[in-house]
Design an enzyme around this catalytic site. Sequence first.
Site, PDB file in Angstrom:
ATOM      1  N   TRP A 127       0.864  -1.184   0.000  1.00  0.00           N
ATOM      2  CA  TRP A 127       0.000   0.000   0.000  1.00  0.00           C
ATOM      3  C   TRP A 127       0.902   1.236   0.000  1.00  0.00           C
ATOM      4  CZ3 TRP A 127      -2.113   2.798   4.772  1.00  0.00           C
ATOM      5  CH2 TRP A 127      -3.081   3.730   4.412  1.00  0.00           C
ATOM      6  N   ASP A 208      -0.926  -5.621   9.169  1.00  0.00           N
ATOM      7  CA  ASP A 208      -1.880  -4.576   8.805  1.00  0.00           C
ATOM      8  C   ASP A 208      -3.179  -5.281   8.401  1.00  0.00           C
ATOM      9  OD1 ASP A 208      -3.325  -2.470   7.848  1.00  0.00           O
ATOM     10  OD2 ASP A 208      -1.821  -1.760   6.422  1.00  0.00           O
ATOM     11  N   ALA A 210      -6.608  -4.417   7.439  1.00  0.00           N
ATOM     12  CA  ALA A 210      -7.525  -3.330   7.051  1.00  0.00           C
ATOM     13  C   ALA A 210      -8.769  -3.841   6.337  1.00  0.00           C
ATOM     14  CB  ALA A 210      -6.790  -2.330   6.157  1.00  0.00           C
ATOM     15  N   LYS A 243     -13.270  -0.223   6.224  1.00  0.00           N
ATOM     16  CA  LYS A 243     -13.863  -0.933   5.089  1.00  0.00           C
ATOM     17  C   LYS A 243     -14.967  -1.877   5.536  1.00  0.00           C
ATOM     18  CE  LYS A 243     -10.293   0.940   3.434  1.00  0.00           C
ATOM     19  NZ  LYS A 243      -9.477   1.326   2.337  1.00  0.00           N
TER      20      LYS A 243
END
Length: 394
Positions: A127, A208, A210, A243
């Site tokens: 990312w 991470d 997400a 999200k």
Amino acid sequence: MFETLTKAPGDKILALMGEYAADTRSTKIDLGVGVYKDEKGVTPVMSSVRKAEERILSNETTKTYLGIAGNKGYGTAVLDLVLAPEFDRSRVRIAQTPGGTGSLWVLMQLISRARPGASFYVSDPTWANHIPMAKNAGFDLQTYPYFDAETRGVKFDAMLATLDGLKAGDVVLLHGCCHNPTGANLTPAQWDKVAESLARTGALPFIDLAYLGFGDGIEADAYGTRKVLASVPEAVLAFSGSKNFGLYKERVGAAIFVARNNDEAEVTNSQLLNIIRGAYSQPPDHGAEIIRTILTDADLRKEWEEELGVMRNRMIALRKKLAEAIRERSNGSDFDFVADHRGMFSLLGLTNEAVEHLKAENGVYMTGDSRINVAGIPEDRVGDLAKAILDTVR
Ligand SMILES: Cc1ncc(COP(=O)(O)O)c(C=O)c1O
């Protein structure tokens, strides 16, 4: 004062959004932006979120400060969601943060206090925001092989060989699921090997997370995280609720870490809270209270899981449709990987010229690295998109 500054680079995705908005063609397709969109092309407020907000609005009795670690009930609910039930919580601490980005930031500062200038490994590619963040935290940024441009899968042997060569004190950023930007993910068996490698080398896993629930389901998507945490003495985990709860602008995330024991967790936590106090003092409550309300109420939780399932299944169905539409038109399997990828994104592996051509000729917008947001594919235009991609690569 400010005359000493030079212009910082602009955000590429925001620039792309501007170009898309300025395009007057009615046939344009936006696959660039990184938010979920439903079949009408909108990013909806989830019904479970709306109901939780209504409850919060009528039940809230005070706006007093929450404390540095934020909403405590939210912290417990997020740990219940993410960790394996049997995991020893005495080694774990959690602080609510403004978004997943906030959690990445505070955790990087924490590691930086423990190991200034540590070698910090990110996947190639990763990312885009991981890179400036890690550099700003003063780390020595390194990459490990990840995306195989030929197969559009994970270059697992090369990845593992790099991980095997790390040492204690190095940090490895891993995408817990739904890799951004590639959409290529580790299998459970590969996660097992990664966990073994980390346990052997002593490198610190920085996960991470997400997109929990956007790939194959909450439990399946948590597999890698749980496996790694079960295998190593120390780890950090950045959770985002942007999200999976559709709470993008509410800015809700959590910084989680696992220490070797309760005493070290206490000391480490004092540093984490000190970092937060010196940055933004305390996080905002609204998004966290929504998530707490949903996760701790059986009916709302069920409704949220169903809504999350609808989003996930829509993305999987769009992946299959696009792969099939390309296969039908090309008689080839070159884009079958789109159906195998998971999460919101797939990296198509196109050249920058091809990406520019798709934009200019067909009004198809994606980021310069050829990442598409599958949730942005209009269901009735899959054939047009397949044709545009094939015309461009031929
Ligand atoms: C891989 C990854 N990590 C973290 C984030 C942070 O999300 P947010 O700060 O919006 O919660 C994102 C958002 O796009 C992401 O893709």
